[in-house]
Design a protein around this motif. Structure first.
Motif, mmCIF file in Angstrom:
data_model
loop_
_atom_site.group_PDB
_atom_site.id
_atom_site.type_symbol
_atom_site.label_atom_id
_atom_site.label_comp_id
_atom_site.label_asym_id
_atom_site.label_seq_id
_atom_site.Cartn_x
_atom_site.Cartn_y
_atom_site.Cartn_z
ATOM 1 N N ARG A 74 13.581 37.178 -15.814
ATOM 2 C CA ARG A 74 12.297 36.531 -15.543
ATOM 3 C C ARG A 74 11.167 37.552 -15.623
ATOM 4 N NH1 ARG A 74 10.166 34.369 -9.667
ATOM 5 N NH2 ARG A 74 8.258 33.349 -10.414
ATOM 6 N N TRP A 75 10.070 37.188 -16.268
ATOM 7 C CA TRP A 75 8.909 38.067 -16.354
ATOM 8 C C TRP A 75 8.071 37.933 -15.090
ATOM 9 C CZ3 TRP A 75 8.164 41.770 -19.877
ATOM 10 C CH2 TRP A 75 8.921 41.710 -21.047
ATOM 11 N N LEU A 76 7.777 39.079 -14.444
ATOM 12 C CA LEU A 76 6.957 39.128 -13.237
ATOM 13 C C LEU A 76 5.822 40.117 -13.442
ATOM 14 C CD1 LEU A 76 9.761 39.225 -10.500
ATOM 15 C CD2 LEU A 76 8.374 37.250 -11.165
ATOM 16 N N ILE A 77 4.774 39.979 -12.644
ATOM 17 C CA ILE A 77 3.603 40.844 -12.776
ATOM 18 C C ILE A 77 3.839 42.143 -12.019
ATOM 19 C CG2 ILE A 77 1.122 41.040 -12.362
ATOM 20 C CD1 ILE A 77 1.055 37.941 -12.398
ATOM 21 N N LEU A 78 3.774 43.243 -12.729
ATOM 22 C CA LEU A 78 3.927 44.568 -12.132
ATOM 23 C C LEU A 78 2.570 45.123 -11.701
ATOM 24 C CD1 LEU A 78 5.716 47.063 -11.499
ATOM 25 C CD2 LEU A 78 5.319 47.797 -13.861
ATOM 26 N N GLU A 79 1.549 44.889 -12.516
ATOM 27 C CA GLU A 79 0.182 45.288 -12.175
ATOM 28 C C GLU A 79 -0.775 44.217 -12.669
ATOM 29 O OE1 GLU A 79 -1.383 49.108 -13.056
ATOM 30 O OE2 GLU A 79 0.460 50.180 -12.516
#
Length: 210
Positions: free
Chosen positions: A193-198
């Protein structure tokens, strides 16, 4: 298809049973010179670039160590059937929808545990807990029932697990405010799953009063 010089066996497509969306394309070549000649074709670079716009795609060159002639060279290409850019865009838009719903916990869930968020006012939050608190303050006290609209972004894939999304940002509030700006989201793929790192947001200055 016309024959390709040096290709011993045509590519075979295999699917990983433990990860149904992951595939392996496998081909055998006569020697390394044949591989290099194929990759030197003028159409090779553009084709690979076009594939990488839509899917994770990595090429490896391997030498046979046992089980065959030492001169054999095998090239393999791995690709993820799920379209990377579409998954990243979907994450950005789902985050915007959660933000607009006023549910800070739901919006914060789109961030990694070690994420950093830099808001338009220059405030910095570290980690999902701080981000949730900042979003809760923003949508329930700082702004009047805000909604955020993200335009379709441009996406740069850095690695199969790291990408940057960049796009326009409009914030619409119940009192008629509509500041515009842009947002940059660095995303990391975790457990598929793609998640927001910054996250970095910037608002444009208001137009001059005539």
């Amino acid at each position: 298809d016309p024959p390709i010089a040096g290709l011993v066996t045509r590519p075979r497509l295999l699917r990983d049973q433990s990860r149904p969306g992951h595939f392996l394309s496998f081909a055998e070549w006569k020697d390394l010179d044949s591989v290099r000649a194929f990759r030197a074709r003028p159409d090779f670079g553009p084709v690979i670039a076009a594939i990488r716009e839509h899917a994770d795609f990595t090429i490896y060159t391997l030498d046979t160590v046992t089980g065959g002639e030492p001169a054999e060279t095998v090239t393999t290409a791995t690709t993820n059937a799920r379209t990377t850019t579409e998954d990243i865009e979907r994450t950005a838009q789902q985050y915007a929808a959660a933000w607009s719903s006023g549910n800070a916990a739901s919006a914060a869930a789109f961030f990694t545990e070690d994420a950093v968020r830099v808001d338009a006012a220059g405030g910095v939050q570290h980690g999902r807990t701080e981000i949730q608190a900042a979003l809760d303050e923003l949508v329930h006290r700082t702004l009047a029932a805000p909604k955020i609209v993200l335009g379709r972004g441009t996406i740069r894939t850095l690695t199969p697990e790291l990408a940057v999304w960049r796009g326009s940002m409009d914030i619409i509030t119940a009192d008629g405010g509509a500041p515009k700006g842009n947002a940059v989201l660095m995303m990391r793929k975790e457990k598929g799953r793609w998640l927001i790192l910054e996250a970095h947001a910037k608002l444009f200055p208001p137009p001059p009063v005539k």
